[in-house]
Design a protein around this motif. Structure first.
Motif, PDB file in Angstrom:
ATOM      1  N   ILE A  76       0.855  -1.174   0.000  1.00  0.00           N
ATOM      2  CA  ILE A  76       0.000   0.000   0.000  1.00  0.00           C
ATOM      3  C   ILE A  76       0.899   1.234   0.000  1.00  0.00           C
ATOM      4  O   ILE A  76       1.629   1.484   0.957  1.00  0.00           O
ATOM      5  CB  ILE A  76      -0.921   0.015   1.234  1.00  0.00           C
ATOM      6  CG1 ILE A  76      -1.721  -1.289   1.300  1.00  0.00           C
ATOM      7  CG2 ILE A  76      -1.839   1.226   1.194  1.00  0.00           C
ATOM      8  CD1 ILE A  76      -2.567  -1.579   0.081  1.00  0.00           C
ATOM      9  N   ALA A  77       0.844   1.987  -1.089  1.00  0.00           N
ATOM     10  CA  ALA A  77       1.731   3.137  -1.260  1.00  0.00           C
ATOM     11  C   ALA A  77       0.924   4.425  -1.213  1.00  0.00           C
ATOM     12  O   ALA A  77      -0.114   4.548  -1.867  1.00  0.00           O
ATOM     13  CB  ALA A  77       2.480   3.037  -2.586  1.00  0.00           C
ATOM     14  N   GLY A  78       1.413   5.391  -0.442  1.00  0.00           N
ATOM     15  CA  GLY A  78       0.728   6.663  -0.342  1.00  0.00           C
ATOM     16  C   GLY A  78       1.666   7.744   0.149  1.00  0.00           C
ATOM     17  O   GLY A  78       2.832   7.485   0.464  1.00  0.00           O
ATOM     18  N   ARG A  79       1.159   8.954   0.233  1.00  0.00           N
ATOM     19  CA  ARG A  79       1.985  10.062   0.724  1.00  0.00           C
ATOM     20  C   ARG A  79       2.147  10.012   2.241  1.00  0.00           C
ATOM     21  O   ARG A  79       3.177  10.428   2.778  1.00  0.00           O
ATOM     22  CB  ARG A  79       1.378  11.398   0.289  1.00  0.00           C
ATOM     23  CG  ARG A  79       1.529  11.686  -1.205  1.00  0.00           C
ATOM     24  CD  ARG A  79       1.020  13.066  -1.565  1.00  0.00           C
ATOM     25  NE  ARG A  79      -0.425  13.159  -1.411  1.00  0.00           N
ATOM     26  CZ  ARG A  79      -1.288  12.924  -2.390  1.00  0.00           C
ATOM     27  NH1 ARG A  79      -0.846  12.582  -3.583  1.00  0.00           N
ATOM     28  NH2 ARG A  79      -2.585  13.046  -2.194  1.00  0.00           N
ATOM     29  N   SER A  80       1.122   9.534   2.936  1.00  0.00           N
ATOM     30  CA  SER A  80       1.168   9.430   4.395  1.00  0.00           C
ATOM     31  C   SER A  80       1.429   7.990   4.785  1.00  0.00           C
ATOM     32  O   SER A  80       0.607   7.099   4.523  1.00  0.00           O
ATOM     33  CB  SER A  80      -0.155   9.901   4.999  1.00  0.00           C
ATOM     34  OG  SER A  80      -0.247   9.536   6.361  1.00  0.00           O
ATOM     35  N   LEU A  81       2.568   7.744   5.417  1.00  0.00           N
ATOM     36  CA  LEU A  81       2.901   6.380   5.824  1.00  0.00           C
ATOM     37  C   LEU A  81       1.925   5.871   6.884  1.00  0.00           C
ATOM     38  O   LEU A  81       1.543   4.698   6.860  1.00  0.00           O
ATOM     39  CB  LEU A  81       4.336   6.319   6.351  1.00  0.00           C
ATOM     40  CG  LEU A  81       4.845   4.917   6.719  1.00  0.00           C
ATOM     41  CD1 LEU A  81       4.793   3.983   5.527  1.00  0.00           C
ATOM     42  CD2 LEU A  81       6.269   5.000   7.276  1.00  0.00           C
ATOM     43  N   ASP A  82       1.519   6.719   7.805  1.00  0.00           N
ATOM     44  CA  ASP A  82       0.599   6.285   8.855  1.00  0.00           C
ATOM     45  C   ASP A  82      -0.724   5.808   8.261  1.00  0.00           C
ATOM     46  O   ASP A  82      -1.248   4.754   8.659  1.00  0.00           O
ATOM     47  CB  ASP A  82       0.335   7.427   9.838  1.00  0.00           C
ATOM     48  CG  ASP A  82       1.536   7.726  10.723  1.00  0.00           C
ATOM     49  OD1 ASP A  82       2.435   6.856  10.808  1.00  0.00           O
ATOM     50  OD2 ASP A  82       1.582   8.813  11.325  1.00  0.00           O
ATOM     51  N   ARG A  83      -1.240   6.578   7.327  1.00  0.00           N
ATOM     52  CA  ARG A  83      -2.515   6.202   6.715  1.00  0.00           C
ATOM     53  C   ARG A  83      -2.364   4.928   5.900  1.00  0.00           C
ATOM     54  O   ARG A  83      -3.225   4.033   5.951  1.00  0.00           O
ATOM     55  CB  ARG A  83      -3.016   7.349   5.841  1.00  0.00           C
ATOM     56  CG  ARG A  83      -4.400   7.123   5.265  1.00  0.00           C
ATOM     57  CD  ARG A  83      -4.859   8.334   4.460  1.00  0.00           C
ATOM     58  NE  ARG A  83      -6.127   8.088   3.805  1.00  0.00           N
ATOM     59  CZ  ARG A  83      -6.687   8.904   2.933  1.00  0.00           C
ATOM     60  NH1 ARG A  83      -6.068  10.046   2.618  1.00  0.00           N
ATOM     61  NH2 ARG A  83      -7.847   8.621   2.373  1.00  0.00           N
ATOM     62  N   ALA A  84      -1.289   4.823   5.135  1.00  0.00           N
ATOM     63  CA  ALA A  84      -1.053   3.610   4.347  1.00  0.00           C
ATOM     64  C   ALA A  84      -0.874   2.401   5.256  1.00  0.00           C
ATOM     65  O   ALA A  84      -1.357   1.306   4.943  1.00  0.00           O
ATOM     66  CB  ALA A  84       0.179   3.800   3.464  1.00  0.00           C
ATOM     67  N   GLN A  85      -0.206   2.598   6.400  1.00  0.00           N
ATOM     68  CA  GLN A  85       0.012   1.481   7.318  1.00  0.00           C
ATOM     69  C   GLN A  85      -1.302   1.008   7.925  1.00  0.00           C
ATOM     70  O   GLN A  85      -1.504  -0.200   8.129  1.00  0.00           O
ATOM     71  CB  GLN A  85       0.974   1.899   8.436  1.00  0.00           C
ATOM     72  CG  GLN A  85       1.427   0.749   9.325  1.00  0.00           C
ATOM     73  CD  GLN A  85       2.208  -0.301   8.556  1.00  0.00           C
ATOM     74  OE1 GLN A  85       3.251  -0.004   7.973  1.00  0.00           O
ATOM     75  NE2 GLN A  85       1.707  -1.530   8.528  1.00  0.00           N
ATOM     76  N   ARG A  86      -2.220   1.933   8.203  1.00  0.00           N
ATOM     77  CA  ARG A  86      -3.523   1.532   8.748  1.00  0.00           C
ATOM     78  C   ARG A  86      -4.270   0.652   7.753  1.00  0.00           C
ATOM     79  O   ARG A  86      -4.872  -0.365   8.131  1.00  0.00           O
ATOM     80  CB  ARG A  86      -4.355   2.775   9.092  1.00  0.00           C
ATOM     81  CG  ARG A  86      -3.915   3.486  10.352  1.00  0.00           C
ATOM     82  CD  ARG A  86      -4.999   4.439  10.856  1.00  0.00           C
ATOM     83  NE  ARG A  86      -5.274   5.512   9.914  1.00  0.00           N
ATOM     84  CZ  ARG A  86      -4.616   6.672   9.896  1.00  0.00           C
ATOM     85  NH1 ARG A  86      -3.641   6.895  10.782  1.00  0.00           N
ATOM     86  NH2 ARG A  86      -4.922   7.609   9.021  1.00  0.00           N
ATOM     87  N   VAL A  87      -4.237   1.040   6.482  1.00  0.00           N
ATOM     88  CA  VAL A  87      -4.899   0.228   5.459  1.00  0.00           C
ATOM     89  C   VAL A  87      -4.226  -1.134   5.347  1.00  0.00           C
ATOM     90  O   VAL A  87      -4.896  -2.173   5.284  1.00  0.00           O
ATOM     91  CB  VAL A  87      -4.887   0.947   4.095  1.00  0.00           C
ATOM     92  CG1 VAL A  87      -5.412   0.036   2.984  1.00  0.00           C
ATOM     93  CG2 VAL A  87      -5.709   2.229   4.162  1.00  0.00           C
ATOM     94  N   ALA A  88      -2.888  -1.155   5.360  1.00  0.00           N
ATOM     95  CA  ALA A  88      -2.147  -2.418   5.265  1.00  0.00           C
ATOM     96  C   ALA A  88      -2.467  -3.334   6.436  1.00  0.00           C
ATOM     97  O   ALA A  88      -2.649  -4.548   6.263  1.00  0.00           O
ATOM     98  CB  ALA A  88      -0.650  -2.133   5.192  1.00  0.00           C
ATOM     99  N   ASP A  89      -2.545  -2.766   7.630  1.00  0.00           N
ATOM    100  CA  ASP A  89      -2.836  -3.579   8.815  1.00  0.00           C
ATOM    101  C   ASP A  89      -4.243  -4.176   8.734  1.00  0.00           C
ATOM    102  O   ASP A  89      -4.462  -5.327   9.141  1.00  0.00           O
ATOM    103  CB  ASP A  89      -2.715  -2.723  10.077  1.00  0.00           C
ATOM    104  CG  ASP A  89      -1.272  -2.331  10.387  1.00  0.00           C
ATOM    105  OD1 ASP A  89      -0.359  -2.967   9.834  1.00  0.00           O
ATOM    106  OD2 ASP A  89      -1.069  -1.380  11.173  1.00  0.00           O
ATOM    107  N   GLU A  90      -5.189  -3.405   8.221  1.00  0.00           N
ATOM    108  CA  GLU A  90      -6.558  -3.911   8.091  1.00  0.00           C
ATOM    109  C   GLU A  90      -6.640  -5.031   7.065  1.00  0.00           C
ATOM    110  O   GLU A  90      -7.411  -5.975   7.232  1.00  0.00           O
ATOM    111  CB  GLU A  90      -7.494  -2.769   7.694  1.00  0.00           C
ATOM    112  CG  GLU A  90      -7.697  -1.728   8.792  1.00  0.00           C
ATOM    113  CD  GLU A  90      -8.479  -0.522   8.305  1.00  0.00           C
ATOM    114  OE1 GLU A  90      -8.857  -0.504   7.102  1.00  0.00           O
ATOM    115  OE2 GLU A  90      -8.717   0.406   9.110  1.00  0.00           O
ATOM    116  N   LEU A  91      -5.843  -4.935   6.001  1.00  0.00           N
ATOM    117  CA  LEU A  91      -5.878  -5.945   4.944  1.00  0.00           C
ATOM    118  C   LEU A  91      -5.168  -7.223   5.353  1.00  0.00           C
ATOM    119  O   LEU A  91      -5.609  -8.327   5.027  1.00  0.00           O
ATOM    120  CB  LEU A  91      -5.233  -5.388   3.668  1.00  0.00           C
ATOM    121  CG  LEU A  91      -5.981  -4.277   2.944  1.00  0.00           C
ATOM    122  CD1 LEU A  91      -5.119  -3.703   1.828  1.00  0.00           C
ATOM    123  CD2 LEU A  91      -7.290  -4.792   2.369  1.00  0.00           C
ATOM    124  N   GLY A  92      -4.058  -7.087   6.044  1.00  0.00           N
ATOM    125  CA  GLY A  92      -3.226  -8.243   6.340  1.00  0.00           C
ATOM    126  C   GLY A  92      -2.429  -8.666   5.119  1.00  0.00           C
ATOM    127  O   GLY A  92      -2.815  -8.371   3.982  1.00  0.00           O
TER     128      GLY A  92
END
Length: 338
Positions: free
Chosen positions: A34-50
């Motif tokens: 998951i690539a984005g400008r905000s690492l925190d936001r991208a990490q939240r999406v990645a954590d939800e997806l697994g």
């Protein structure tokens, strides 16, 4: 052999996150980046997806700002790849590329890039309405005809369902790029001045919403896929029937087809493709169908070249997936629910 992660540019936005959710549902073990400008936001999406990791990107850099040694099975641009470095990265690494944000008058650089390096990577041009899902549904309906003469599509997008900041920016940019509409008329692709392109789009409950015929990839796609001599797609942004009922903003696409059956007798159909959750599921579906086909999760991996959604996905299969996601077809002759 383990599949490398699919790199989703803009993966924390609405289209990117929804695409990730759909790919995870279909392919639980498929790794995602998951690539984005905000690492925190991208990490939240990645954590939800697994089975996903998060990175920041810089679209102005040829390497996208990614650490050396990273490898991916595909690059999916769910935001405007304004420097085309996402495409360049995919070509440099010989992996498929998907884009959804370039209008009909903006795809030339992508086509040129593919033409200059034809043997490097498959490129899916999916900058259609809802990333090609509406086109696939329309082609599916057209298969009931022995001859298709005309196709008229009227799409109503709820004004509060126009997407996140990236989606709104796309709409503004595309409106600036061309205010003219493109239709096929008597077999000829014809540009329509803005004033003449204005039309009303009928909502499923009968409400008329001001809109206009637009220049979108669906028009040549439908014309060339079906042979129809007259094709148009009108687009309107306003209050949807779902929101008028006090529910979630819906999306409503009216599809009118005229032609003939196998005996030569006149045949016509008028259907609404609707989803109570709006455009987001349809857009994610269009992207996800392309990704799984490109990297060989459904059928063999695709060879280098330039592709459109109807070249890769069977429309009947797309409609099956649409209904699984909660979309439905409603006859335009059926009274709308009050």
């Amino acid at each position: 052999m383990e599949t490398e992660p699919v790199l989703i540019l803009g993966g924390s936005g609405q289209a990117g996150a929804s695409t990730g959710e759909l790919l995870r549902q279909w392919h639980p073990n498929l790794p995602l980046t998951i690539a984005g400008r905000s690492l925190d936001r991208a990490q939240r999406v990645a954590d939800e997806l697994g089975a996903a990791n998060a990175v920041t990107i810089d679209l102005a850099r040829a390497d996208l700002g990614l650490p050396a040694g990273h490898s991916h099975s595909a690059v999916v641009a769910t935001l405007w790849d304004n420097h085309l470095n996402g495409l360049r990265y995919a070509q440099d690494h010989g992996v498929p590329y998907v884009s959804i944000s370039n209008g009909l008058v903006e795809i030339a650089p992508e086509v040129v890039a593919g033409g200059q390096r034809p043997n490097t990577a498959p490129i899916l041009l999916a900058s259609h309405f809802c990333a090609g899902s509406v086109l696939l549904a329309t082609v599916h309906l057209a298969r009931k005809f022995a001859r298709v003469d005309s196709i008229r599509v009227g799409a109503l997008l709820d004004e509060v369902d126009a997407g996140g900041p990236a989606g709104l920016a796309d709409l503004e940019r595309l409106a600036t790029a061309s205010s003219a509409g493109l239709v096929r008329r008597d077999g000829v692709f014809t540009w329509i001045p803005e004033a003449d392109a204005r039309v009303d789009v009928r909502s499923i409950d009968g409400t008329m919403v001001p809109g206009q015929q637009i220049a979108v990839l669906d028009v040549p796609g439908l014309a060339l896929a079906t042979g129809a001599a007259d094709v148009q797609l009108a687009f309107a942004v306003g209050e949807s029937a779902g929101r008028r009922r006090g529910e979630h903003p819906s999306i409503e696409i009216r599809i009118d087809l005229d032609g003939a059956d196998e005996t030569g007798a006149p045949l016509s159909t008028s259907q609404y493709l609707v989803h109570p959750a709006g455009q987001r599921p349809l857009t994610a579906l269009g992207i996800a169908l392309g990704v799984e086909r490109l990297i060989g999760l459904r059928g063999e991996p695709v060879a280098p070249g330039i592709y459109t959604p109807e070249a890769l996905t069977d429309p009947a299969f797309a409609v099956e997936r649409l209904t699984e996601l909660g979309a439905s077809f409603v006859s335009a002759d059926t009274p709308a629910l009050k």
